[in-house]
Write a protein that holds these residues in place. Structure first.
Motif, short mmCIF file in Angstrom:
data_model
loop_
_atom_site.label_atom_id
_atom_site.label_comp_id
_atom_site.label_asym_id
_atom_site.label_seq_id
_atom_site.Cartn_x
_atom_site.Cartn_y
_atom_site.Cartn_z
N THR A 194 0.84 -1.19 0.00
CA THR A 194 0.00 0.00 0.00
C THR A 194 0.88 1.25 0.00
N ASP A 195 0.33 2.34 -0.52
CA ASP A 195 1.09 3.59 -0.59
C ASP A 195 1.05 4.38 0.71
N THR A 196 0.16 4.04 1.61
CA THR A 196 -0.01 4.80 2.84
C THR A 196 0.99 4.34 3.89
N ALA A 197 1.85 5.26 4.32
CA ALA A 197 2.83 4.96 5.37
C ALA A 197 2.17 5.06 6.73
N GLU B 254 8.58 4.43 9.53
CA GLU B 254 7.46 4.18 8.64
C GLU B 254 7.38 2.72 8.23
N ARG C 170 4.64 -0.01 5.78
CA ARG C 170 3.53 -0.13 4.84
C ARG C 170 3.04 -1.57 4.88
#
Length: 133
Positions: free
Chosen positions: A2-5, A21, A23
């Motif tokens: 996913t692109d969301t950290a 971070e 993912r």
């Protein structure tokens, strides 16, 4: 992935710690991706970029001995341009490949003398001493 950290603070069963971070991987597991700091139970500290749970990009790796590597990583290894400072204060600045001095670089000894040339692991045929005039 996913692109969301997601910002996390983790403690692993072996005592290692990670702050930074993560993912979600396709498997659903959280993996280190983005920037973060990993401190091993033995005192080794990596601060820098991660991708899919591997050191990748720019970072700094500090050892309890006082040795420090600062530069580029790929696949959890020194790869690309970097600076390795040895515990005695001597330093190599140049190219690395799979944790080895590999290619054009400069070695500065503990007395400040600078040697430049092609390095190939522990061999460095044809090094030249740089003179400060």
């Amino acid at each position: 992935m996913t692109d969301t950290a997601i910002k996390v603070s983790l403690i692993f069963p072996n005592g290692d710690k990670y702050e930074g971070e993560c993912r979600k991987a396709e498997s659903g597991e959280l993996v280190r991706s983005g920037t973060g700091k990993h401190t091993s139970a033995s005192g080794i500290i990596y601060t820098g970029e991660w991708q899919e749970d591997k050191m990748l990009g720019k970072g700094t790796l500090q050892f309890p001995s006082g040795a420090v590597y600062e530069g580029e990583f790929k696949g959890n290894a020194y790869n690309g341009f970097g600076t390795y400072t040895f515990p005695d204060g001597s330093m190599y600045k140049g190219q690395f490949c799979n944790d080895r001095l590999e290619g054009e670089g400069t070695f500065t000894d503990t007395q400040g003398l600078r040697w430049t040339g092609d390095f190939h692991g522990e061999a460095a045929p044809g090094l030249k001493l740089m003179h400060n005039l």
